[in-house]
Design an enzyme around this catalytic site. Structure first.
Site, mmCIF file in Angstrom:
data_model
loop_
_atom_site.group_PDB
_atom_site.id
_atom_site.type_symbol
_atom_site.label_atom_id
_atom_site.label_comp_id
_atom_site.label_asym_id
_atom_site.label_seq_id
_atom_site.Cartn_x
_atom_site.Cartn_y
_atom_site.Cartn_z
ATOM 1 N N GLU A 132 29.695 48.508 30.406
ATOM 2 C CA GLU A 132 30.309 49.359 29.389
ATOM 3 C C GLU A 132 29.495 49.211 28.109
ATOM 4 O O GLU A 132 28.688 48.313 27.950
ATOM 5 C CB GLU A 132 31.775 48.944 29.160
ATOM 6 N N ASN A 147 45.235 43.680 27.716
ATOM 7 C CA ASN A 147 44.886 42.862 26.550
ATOM 8 C C ASN A 147 44.321 43.655 25.366
ATOM 9 O O ASN A 147 44.512 43.277 24.224
ATOM 10 C CB ASN A 147 43.939 41.729 26.955
ATOM 11 N N CYS A 183 38.866 38.542 28.866
ATOM 12 C CA CYS A 183 38.178 38.362 30.148
ATOM 13 C C CYS A 183 36.913 37.530 30.037
ATOM 14 O O CYS A 183 36.562 36.791 30.938
ATOM 15 C CB CYS A 183 37.830 39.722 30.717
ATOM 16 N N GLU A 209 35.146 46.290 35.391
ATOM 17 C CA GLU A 209 35.103 45.206 34.406
ATOM 18 C C GLU A 209 36.211 44.246 34.778
ATOM 19 O O GLU A 209 37.391 44.525 34.540
ATOM 20 C CB GLU A 209 35.350 45.758 32.992
HETATM 21 P P1 NDP Z 1 45.386 43.933 36.938
HETATM 22 O O1 NDP Z 1 44.200 43.839 37.798
HETATM 23 O O2 NDP Z 1 46.675 43.423 37.423
HETATM 24 O O3 NDP Z 1 45.626 45.462 36.539
HETATM 25 C C1 NDP Z 1 44.629 46.253 35.953
HETATM 26 C C2 NDP Z 1 45.056 47.706 35.998
HETATM 27 O O4 NDP Z 1 44.970 48.189 37.345
HETATM 28 C C3 NDP Z 1 46.498 47.947 35.576
HETATM 29 O O5 NDP Z 1 46.577 49.165 34.873
HETATM 30 C C4 NDP Z 1 47.205 48.009 36.892
HETATM 31 O O6 NDP Z 1 48.433 48.687 36.819
HETATM 32 C C5 NDP Z 1 46.199 48.759 37.732
HETATM 33 N N1 NDP Z 1 46.351 48.591 39.174
HETATM 34 C C6 NDP Z 1 46.936 47.568 39.861
HETATM 35 N N2 NDP Z 1 46.844 47.764 41.193
HETATM 36 C C7 NDP Z 1 46.174 48.938 41.368
HETATM 37 C C8 NDP Z 1 45.744 49.687 42.516
HETATM 38 N N3 NDP Z 1 45.979 49.259 43.752
HETATM 39 N N4 NDP Z 1 45.085 50.847 42.309
HETATM 40 C C9 NDP Z 1 44.804 51.279 41.062
HETATM 41 N N5 NDP Z 1 45.196 50.616 39.945
HETATM 42 C C10 NDP Z 1 45.858 49.457 40.084
HETATM 43 O O7 NDP Z 1 44.939 43.228 35.589
HETATM 44 P P2 NDP Z 1 45.820 42.860 34.311
HETATM 45 O O8 NDP Z 1 46.377 44.094 33.691
HETATM 46 O O9 NDP Z 1 46.724 41.760 34.707
HETATM 47 O O10 NDP Z 1 44.697 42.334 33.312
HETATM 48 C C11 NDP Z 1 44.185 41.068 33.354
HETATM 49 C C12 NDP Z 1 42.868 41.026 34.099
HETATM 50 O O11 NDP Z 1 41.955 41.946 33.549
HETATM 51 C C13 NDP Z 1 42.207 39.683 34.015
HETATM 52 O O12 NDP Z 1 41.752 39.256 35.284
HETATM 53 C C14 NDP Z 1 41.003 39.911 33.120
HETATM 54 O O13 NDP Z 1 39.950 39.059 33.351
HETATM 55 C C15 NDP Z 1 40.686 41.339 33.379
HETATM 56 N N6 NDP Z 1 40.005 41.908 32.229
HETATM 57 C C16 NDP Z 1 38.666 42.195 32.329
HETATM 58 C C17 NDP Z 1 37.978 42.667 31.249
HETATM 59 C C18 NDP Z 1 36.527 43.013 31.360
HETATM 60 O O14 NDP Z 1 36.066 43.835 30.622
HETATM 61 N N7 NDP Z 1 35.780 42.436 32.270
HETATM 62 C C19 NDP Z 1 38.629 42.886 29.961
HETATM 63 C C20 NDP Z 1 40.020 42.588 29.964
HETATM 64 C C21 NDP Z 1 40.681 42.101 31.075
HETATM 65 P P3 NDP Z 1 49.796 47.866 36.418
HETATM 66 O O15 NDP Z 1 49.389 46.585 35.776
HETATM 67 O O16 NDP Z 1 50.461 48.776 35.497
HETATM 68 O O17 NDP Z 1 50.494 47.632 37.703
#
Ligand code: NDP
Length: 485
Positions: A459, A154, A285, A251
């Site tokens: 953060e 995002n 998020c 996060e």
């Molecule tokens: P995901 O949890 O699907 O993915 C996050 C990242 O982790 C991606 O780069 C993903 O790679 C990677 N990833 C996935 N599986 C693994 C693994 N087993 N080991 C290491 N890395 C892995 O989240 P989204 O990208 O769908 O983002 C949305 C989510 O993020 C929402 O739940 C939102 O709430 C949260 N979010 C939290 C924020 C905060 O600051 N608290 C801010 C913004 C979002 P890939 O996707 O390339 O497979």
């Protein structure tokens, strides 16, 4: 013709763009049209190795520089980002689909704020002198070593900077993996850091899916993992990091409450609910997606909310008049549409929106449901889209208990003119990042992060320094050593 968003190569390692076309191709789709605008390749094991060994080697020299020198690099990078804000914002819009109206003020600019803030702190990361009679202890704040950053889709520029800036300020190096959905912007952050004078290898970017993230997180040379992502991914990454006794910052997601008492200024409360649900098409998020409205102002609130939501300008994100863009991907659009159907099936009252917008690309109308109850799916699960649930309440005690009845604890907000109540309610809410008569402000000076399943660590602010450094304590004896034998 190559699209302007196509990067020179997929990865940025040791100060330069690097390609390995043996990696799985990752198409970059512009969410507003569905058109493929670029391709990158997932990192092969050879690329992952190159990034890790480079970052490991570069860290030692970087840590030897003075804080003032490291800070100067970060502050120069901030200046470059600000000077290029327009181009970087256009790229952010291509990467995510978010409207330029937002990206011009929220992405490279907030990334630059982080670089500037942590650049300013870098020279002040000192220890303590603890006198013990003639002896004394002194402490030193030392870097953790090599850090891995993993981003959600995002805020690709902001996430790279929120992780990279404090990591580098403390003398760490970083390998950053953006989400496969938005691989473009972090490459620019890496490029700008080099231009600002960062030694090659201090900040590297590799592309890939979860598999690449997994390879980074489990590598024994990595000292810390900072993830922005969903709770299920957070649990996996936290467990993998724990197996290697690595530091973590998590996060994660939320289902945050926004509580509106009937003495609140209705327009401000509506504004807070709009900012907390429809900014970035709801893909934030910390969004306050459970909007609890005290019964006395419910209908007034809903009427004003529907009226103002009707003013959203949905359309071409590159047109600065557009205030509401598409979902990041077709898949995310379908997930959100599924939740909207669930809301209808489970008996919530649709106030506005509720459909895919009649356009190319992955647009969903900003959607408001009223008469939502605590047990409905839309009130329990993180949707990550423009779907606001309005729930009714009678008393303060009741609303606090219901607001806390969730596994999440990222954010919370309250609107009221009664300041005693505002502080009391915030004090009783289980959330890390809270707001009074506002919602979703995230200045770099303030700590950001969640409690419960929403995360570990913070953060931004001086708190982030604690999570990217460790304290060494040194006992200094001035006299003779006494020993038992
Ligand atoms: P995901 O949890 O699907 O993915 C996050 C990242 O982790 C991606 O780069 C993903 O790679 C990677 N990833 C996935 N599986 C693994 C693994 N087993 N080991 C290491 N890395 C892995 O989240 P989204 O990208 O769908 O983002 C949305 C989510 O993020 C929402 O739940 C939102 O709430 C949260 N979010 C939290 C924020 C905060 O600051 N608290 C801010 C913004 C979002 P890939 O996707 O390339 O497979």
């Amino acid at each position: 013709m190559t699209h302007p968003a196509q990067p020179k190569a997929s990865h940025f390692i040791n100060g330069e763009y690097v390609e390995d076309t043996a990696g799985t191709p990752i198409p970059v789709i512009y969410a507003a049209t569905g058109e493929q605008i670029a391709t990158v390749h997932a990192a092969t094991p050879a690329i992952v190795e190159q990034a890790l060994s480079t970052a490991k080697a570069a860290q030692k020299e970087w840590a030897k520089m003075t804080g003032t020198e490291r800070g100067r690099v970060l502050r120069r990078a901030a200046d470059i980002m600000r000077a290029r804000n327009h181009d970087l914002s256009v790229l952010e819009t291509y990467d995510t689909g978010k409207p330029l109206q937002e990206t011009l003020v929220a992405d490279a600019t907030s990334g630059a704020d982080a670089l500037e803030y942590f650049g300013g702190l870098a020279a002040s990361l000192t220890g303590e002198h603890i006198p013990l009679g003639e002896d004394w202890v002194y402490t030193k704040r030392e870097p953790l070593g090599m850090c891995v950053g993993i981003g959600a889709w995002n805020y690709p520029t902001q996430i790279a900077c929120w992780k990279g800036a404090p990591a580098l300020a403390c003398g760490n190096s970083m390998v950053f993996k953006p989400s496969e959905t938005t691989p473009l912007c972090a490459l620019k952050v890496a490029e700008i850091l080099i231009e600002a004078g960062a030694p090659a290898g201090v900040f590297n970017v590799v592309q890939g899916m979860g598999e690449v993230g997994g390879a980074l997180v489990t590598d024994p040379r990595v000292d810390k993992v900072s993830l922005t992502g969903s709770v299920p991914t957070g649990k996996k990454v936290y467990a993998a990091a724990a197996a290697g006794m690595k530091h973590v910052t998590m996060e994660l997601g939320g289902k945050s409450p926004l509580i509106i008492f009937d003495d609140a200024d209705v327009d401000n409360a509506v504004g807070g609910a709009i900012n907390g649900n429809f900014y970035s098409s709801g893909q934030v998020c910390s969004n306050g997606t459970r909007v609890f409205v005290q019964k006395g102002i419910k209908e007034k609130f809903l009427a004003r909310l529907a009226e103002r939501t009707g003013n959203a300008v949905i359309g071409d994100p590159m047109d600065e008049a557009t205030s509401f863009g598409p979902m990041v991907t077709e898949n995310q659009m379908n997930i959100v549409l599924g939740y909207i159907e669930k809301g209808k099936e489970e008996g919530a009252r649709l106030i506005c929106g509720g459909n895919r917008a009649d356009k190319d690309g992955y647009f969903i109308e900003p959607t408001v449901f009223a008469d939502v109850t605590d047990d409905m799916t839309i009130a329990r699960e993180e949707i990550f889209g423009p779907v606001m649930s309005v729930l009714d309440f009678d008393t303060e005690e009741e609303v606090v208990a219901r607001a806390n009845d969730t596994e999440f604890g990222l954010s919370a907000g309250v609107f009221t003119k009664d300041f005693t109540r505002a502080h009391r309610v915030i004090g009783n809410l289980e959330a890390g990042s809270c707001f009074i008569n506002s919602y979703n402000d995230a200045p770099v000076e303030a700590p950001f992060g969640g409690v419960k399943a929403s995360g570990v660590g913070r953060e931004n602010s001086k708190e982030a320094i604690k999570h990217f450094s460790q304290v060494k304590s040194v006992y200094v004896r001035m006299g003779d050593v006494e020993a038992a034998f």
